[in-house]
Design a protein around this motif. Structure first.
Motif, PDB file in Angstrom:
ATOM      1  N   SER A 144      37.577  47.440  40.039  1.00 53.65           N
ATOM      2  CA  SER A 144      37.724  47.565  38.863  1.00 53.65           C
ATOM      3  C   SER A 144      36.831  46.500  37.960  1.00 53.65           C
ATOM      4  CB  SER A 144      39.283  47.143  38.314  1.00 53.65           C
ATOM      5  OG  SER A 144      39.508  45.876  38.449  1.00 53.65           O
ATOM      6  N   ARG A 145      36.639  46.845  36.685  1.00 51.86           N
ATOM      7  CA  ARG A 145      35.693  45.967  35.454  1.00 51.86           C
ATOM      8  C   ARG A 145      36.352  44.504  35.459  1.00 51.86           C
ATOM      9  NH1 ARG A 145      33.997  48.495  30.118  1.00 51.86           N
ATOM     10  NH2 ARG A 145      36.084  48.854  30.009  1.00 51.86           N
ATOM     11  N   SER A 146      37.701  44.580  35.819  1.00 50.49           N
ATOM     12  CA  SER A 146      38.405  43.180  35.602  1.00 50.49           C
ATOM     13  C   SER A 146      37.792  42.084  36.699  1.00 50.49           C
ATOM     14  CB  SER A 146      39.929  43.396  35.671  1.00 50.49           C
ATOM     15  OG  SER A 146      40.516  43.951  36.844  1.00 50.49           O
ATOM     16  N   SER A 147      37.506  42.567  37.731  1.00 52.15           N
ATOM     17  CA  SER A 147      37.105  41.863  38.831  1.00 52.15           C
ATOM     18  C   SER A 147      35.772  40.882  38.252  1.00 52.15           C
ATOM     19  CB  SER A 147      36.619  42.514  39.984  1.00 52.15           C
ATOM     20  OG  SER A 147      35.925  41.890  40.801  1.00 52.15           O
ATOM     21  N   PHE A 148      34.881  41.647  37.239  1.00 52.43           N
ATOM     22  CA  PHE A 148      33.866  40.992  36.633  1.00 52.43           C
ATOM     23  C   PHE A 148      33.993  39.721  36.058  1.00 52.43           C
ATOM     24  CE2 PHE A 148      30.835  40.320  33.147  1.00 52.43           C
ATOM     25  CZ  PHE A 148      29.688  40.392  33.718  1.00 52.43           C
ATOM     26  N   TYR A 149      35.319  39.745  35.260  1.00 50.32           N
ATOM     27  CA  TYR A 149      35.445  38.616  34.409  1.00 50.32           C
ATOM     28  C   TYR A 149      36.140  37.500  35.113  1.00 50.32           C
ATOM     29  CZ  TYR A 149      34.500  42.066  30.930  1.00 50.32           C
ATOM     30  OH  TYR A 149      33.977  42.664  30.104  1.00 50.32           O
ATOM     31  N   TRP A 150      36.369  37.500  36.426  1.00 52.66           N
ATOM     32  CA  TRP A 150      36.581  36.558  37.265  1.00 52.66           C
ATOM     33  C   TRP A 150      35.306  35.396  37.401  1.00 52.66           C
ATOM     34  CZ3 TRP A 150      41.129  35.118  40.329  1.00 52.66           C
ATOM     35  CH2 TRP A 150      41.840  36.189  40.317  1.00 52.66           C
ATOM     36  N   TYR A 151      34.233  36.028  37.187  1.00 57.30           N
ATOM     37  CA  TYR A 151      33.243  35.060  37.604  1.00 57.30           C
ATOM     38  C   TYR A 151      32.086  35.162  36.140  1.00 57.30           C
ATOM     39  CZ  TYR A 151      34.394  36.413  42.232  1.00 57.30           C
ATOM     40  OH  TYR A 151      35.161  36.641  43.272  1.00 57.30           O
ATOM     41  N   PHE A 152      32.213  36.002  35.332  1.00 61.11           N
ATOM     42  CA  PHE A 152      31.181  35.927  34.063  1.00 61.11           C
ATOM     43  C   PHE A 152      32.228  36.085  32.779  1.00 61.11           C
ATOM     44  CE2 PHE A 152      28.854  37.637  37.899  1.00 61.11           C
ATOM     45  CZ  PHE A 152      27.881  36.745  37.720  1.00 61.11           C
ATOM     46  N   GLU A 153      31.645  35.546  31.705  1.00 65.66           N
ATOM     47  CA  GLU A 153      32.194  35.666  30.463  1.00 65.66           C
ATOM     48  C   GLU A 153      32.025  37.005  29.796  1.00 65.66           C
ATOM     49  OE1 GLU A 153      34.229  33.679  28.865  1.00 65.66           O
ATOM     50  OE2 GLU A 153      34.240  31.934  30.091  1.00 65.66           O
ATOM     51  N   ASN A 154      30.788  37.506  29.986  1.00 64.38           N
ATOM     52  CA  ASN A 154      30.498  38.939  29.522  1.00 64.38           C
ATOM     53  C   ASN A 154      29.193  39.331  29.893  1.00 64.38           C
ATOM     54  OD1 ASN A 154      28.501  37.104  28.088  1.00 64.38           O
ATOM     55  ND2 ASN A 154      30.211  37.111  26.405  1.00 64.38           N
ATOM     56  N   ARG A 155      28.612  40.428  29.570  1.00 70.96           N
ATOM     57  CA  ARG A 155      27.165  40.979  30.180  1.00 70.96           C
ATOM     58  C   ARG A 155      26.115  39.863  29.895  1.00 70.96           C
ATOM     59  NH1 ARG A 155      22.845  43.783  27.934  1.00 70.96           N
ATOM     60  NH2 ARG A 155      21.925  45.117  29.710  1.00 70.96           N
ATOM     61  N   ARG A 156      26.244  39.353  28.857  1.00 67.82           N
ATOM     62  CA  ARG A 156      25.078  37.996  28.484  1.00 67.82           C
ATOM     63  C   ARG A 156      25.231  37.137  29.394  1.00 67.82           C
ATOM     64  NH1 ARG A 156      24.971  36.014  22.430  1.00 67.82           N
ATOM     65  NH2 ARG A 156      24.531  38.208  22.118  1.00 67.82           N
ATOM     66  N   ASP A 157      26.138  36.778  29.856  1.00 71.06           N
ATOM     67  CA  ASP A 157      26.428  35.615  30.717  1.00 71.06           C
ATOM     68  C   ASP A 157      25.910  36.097  32.107  1.00 71.06           C
ATOM     69  OD1 ASP A 157      27.326  33.377  31.881  1.00 71.06           O
ATOM     70  OD2 ASP A 157      29.514  34.082  32.495  1.00 71.06           O
ATOM     71  N   LEU A 158      26.128  37.484  32.560  1.00 72.93           N
ATOM     72  CA  LEU A 158      25.410  37.652  33.648  1.00 72.93           C
ATOM     73  C   LEU A 158      23.955  37.825  33.729  1.00 72.93           C
ATOM     74  CD1 LEU A 158      25.206  39.321  36.482  1.00 72.93           C
ATOM     75  CD2 LEU A 158      25.711  41.307  35.286  1.00 72.93           C
ATOM     76  N   LEU A 159      23.513  38.223  32.540  1.00 73.07           N
ATOM     77  CA  LEU A 159      21.938  38.454  32.291  1.00 73.07           C
ATOM     78  C   LEU A 159      21.484  36.864  32.352  1.00 73.07           C
ATOM     79  CD1 LEU A 159      21.573  41.223  29.503  1.00 73.07           C
ATOM     80  CD2 LEU A 159      21.430  41.073  31.920  1.00 73.07           C
ATOM     81  N   GLU A 160      22.078  35.960  31.885  1.00 73.00           N
ATOM     82  CA  GLU A 160      21.432  34.597  31.878  1.00 73.00           C
ATOM     83  C   GLU A 160      21.672  34.182  33.247  1.00 73.00           C
ATOM     84  OE1 GLU A 160      20.182  30.954  30.827  1.00 73.00           O
ATOM     85  OE2 GLU A 160      20.348  32.568  29.659  1.00 73.00           O
TER      86      GLU A 160
END
Length: 222
Positions: free
Chosen positions: A58-74
């Motif tokens: 689920s998308r909620s898994s992403f937010y265990w590790y990153f604040e948002n998409r910008r955080d992932l890109l950084e």
């Protein structure tokens, strides 16, 4: 409400406990998939929902590790800077008996893709065409890399102007070599190394450095 910190479990480390509960993927899984999408499809295709679907979570898994998409890109940009720029700078700074050995140290980055990911490098360059902030980071990376190559020539007694020009020839040739996606066997490529070294350095290739590099290159031939 404060966000829970992600668990410190790592899926691919057999010495540690397996992932449990709703935590099915690690931060590295998200980063690895995002990097692959960046290289294969471009930054515009890095979307949380699509990544989650590919990972089967689920998308909620992403937010265990990153604040948002910008955080992932950084995080992707930081990985690129560490894996490519810092590795190249480190290789150029290694002690070398001759300029041939120094240049071969530089080449090792590009022979061993675990050290320098040229696919990632060009994906970031393509990204920079549409993002001025990323363009600034590309420019800084190129300046940092060129400075390291120039310093390598200076340590071997080249005058400043000559060192800078040779550094640019060496660096831009190598980047362009991958940009053109040249397809050659390692035997064919290595057959030209002595000539390349002569052209880049203005000196005959050091036989000992050449043989050491040959062994390294053949061990990493794909």
């Amino acid at each position: 409400m404060s966000k829970r910190k992600p668990p410190t479990l790592v899926r691919d480390d057999p010495a540690r406990a397996p992932l449990v509960g709703n935590v099915k993927v690690t931060r590295e899984d998200w980063l690895n998939l995002a990097r692959n999408v960046l290289v294969d499809e471009g930054v515009g295709e890095i979307k949380i929902a699509i990544l989650a679907e590919k990972l089967g979570v689920s998308r909620s898994s992403f937010y265990w590790y990153f604040e948002n998409r910008r955080d992932l890109l950084e995080a992707l940009l930081q990985e690129w800077e560490t894996r490519n720029t810092k590795t190249l700078v480190s290789k150029c700074g290694q002690p070398s008996r001759t300029i041939s050995e120094g240049a071969c140290n530089f080449f090792r980055c590009f022979v061993d893709t675990s050290q320098f990911d040229h696919g990632l490098d060009f994906a970031v360059r393509e990204w920079a065409r549409r993002d001025v902030a990323v363009r600034a980071r590309i420019d800084l990376a190129d300046q940092t890399r060129l400075h390291a190559v120039t310093e390598m020539f200076l340590r071997h007694g080249y005058e400043a102007y000559d060192a800078e020009c040779r550094a640019r020839i060496l660096y831009y040739m190598q980047i362009g070599y991958h940009a053109l996606d040249v397809r050659e066997s390692m035997d064919v490529r290595f057959g030209r190394v002595a000539g390349y070294l002569n052209g880049f350095t203005g000196k005959d290739a050091d036989p000992e450095a050449l043989e050491e590099f040959r062994a390294f290159a053949m061990a990493h031939a794909t």
